[in-house]
Enzyme design. Structure first.
Site, PDB file in Angstrom:
ATOM      1  N   LYS A 155      -8.140 -19.621   0.676  1.00 25.49           N
ATOM      2  CA  LYS A 155      -9.552 -19.738   1.037  1.00 25.49           C
ATOM      3  C   LYS A 155      -9.693 -21.039   1.810  1.00 25.49           C
ATOM      4  CE  LYS A 155     -11.180 -17.048  -2.863  1.00 25.49           C
ATOM      5  NZ  LYS A 155     -11.853 -17.033  -4.146  1.00 25.49           N
ATOM      6  N   SER A 214     -19.849 -15.758  -7.657  1.00 26.44           N
ATOM      7  CA  SER A 214     -20.002 -16.867  -6.706  1.00 26.44           C
ATOM      8  C   SER A 214     -20.202 -16.347  -5.292  1.00 26.44           C
ATOM      9  CB  SER A 214     -18.759 -17.771  -6.745  1.00 26.44           C
ATOM     10  OG  SER A 214     -18.639 -18.361  -8.005  1.00 26.44           O
ATOM     11  N   ARG A 244     -17.259  -9.319 -16.850  1.00 23.36           N
ATOM     12  CA  ARG A 244     -18.662  -8.947 -16.639  1.00 23.36           C
ATOM     13  C   ARG A 244     -18.831  -7.448 -16.802  1.00 23.36           C
ATOM     14  NH1 ARG A 244     -18.622 -11.647 -10.866  1.00 23.36           N
ATOM     15  NH2 ARG A 244     -16.698 -10.466 -11.052  1.00 23.36           N
TER      16      ARG A 244
END
Ligand code: PNS
Length: 171
Positions: free
Chosen positions: A49, A136, A99
C-alpha cells in the site's frame, strides 16, 4: 496460544493496517484488553500500500491516544511477516476481529498459515454488530466524498482526518 498456555498468561497481538483506526477496531481492542494481560496492537508497514491515507507514525500515534485508557495495551509496528514479529516479541496468541461470516474465509487461511509458521493460534473476537459494515477503506471513501463518518471513528481519528484534508487544501 501455544499448546498448554492459558489465556491469563498470554500476550496477544492484534495486527492490522489501521488506516485509519475505526470504532470497530477499538471495540476489538477493548474486548482483547479485558481477556489478555498484555495486548500489542501491531501496525503493519505494508510496502504494497504505497500511499496510505495516514503514514505509519500517525496511525501509531492515533492508536496510542485512542487506547491510552488501557494500561495493558501497547502499540507497535512490524515489517514483513506477522509470524516473525510474534516470535520477536514472544507473543502467544493472535487476535483478529470478525464482522461478518465472509471475513472468516480469508482469516481461516491466515490463521492456518500463521500457526504453521509460528506455532501460534489465532483467536477471533466478534466486534459489536453495530460495526459489522465498518471498514477503514469504506470510511475513507465516504469521508473523501464528503459523507459524515463521525459515528464510525473515534473523535481523535475524526479530528486527524479533517486536519489531513485541510493540509491537502480541501474543505
Ligand atoms: O487491517 P488489515 O489490512 O486487514 O490487516 C492485514 C494484516 C496486517 C493482518 C495482514 O496483511 C498481515 O498479517 N500482514 C503481514 C504479512 C504476513 O504475515 N502475511 C502472511 C499472513 S498469513
Amino acid at each position: 496460544m501455544r499448546n498448554g498456555a492459558r489465556v491469563p498468561q498470554s500476550h496477544a497481538v492484534y495486527p492490522g493496517s489501521f488506516d485509519p483506526p475505526t470504532k470497530g477496531h477499538l471495540d476489538v481492542i477493548a474486548r482483547a484488553a479485558a481477556i489478555f494481560p498484555v495486548v500489542t496492537v501491531a501496525v503493519v508497514v505494508n510496502p504494497q500500500k504505497r500511499s496510505p491515507f495516514f503514514p505509519l507514525d500517525e496511525r501509531e500515534e492515533m492508536l496510542r491516544r485512542c487506547t491510552s485508557a488501557y494500561a495493558n495495551v501497547r502499540v507497535d509496528h512490524f515489517r514483513g511477516l506477522l509470524a516473525d514479529f510474534i516470535k520477536r516479541i514472544s507473543a502467544d496468541v493472535i487476535v483478529k476481529g470478525l464482522r461478518v461470516v465472509s471475513d472468516f474465509e480469508n482469516e481461516m487461511a491466515f490463521a492456518h498459515m500463521n500457526r504453521s509458521l509460528s506455532d501460534v493460534d489465532t483467536m477471533f473476537l466478534m466486534s459489536d454488530s453495530s460495526y459489522s459494515f465498518v471498514s477503514s477503506s469504506l470510511i475513507k471513501e465516504v469521508f473523501l466524498q464528503g459523507g459524515d463518518i463521525a459515528k464510525y471513528v473515534p473523535d481523535i481519528v475524526l479530528a486527524c482526518m479533517h486536519q489531513k484534508r485541510l493540509a491537502h487544501g480541501r474543505k
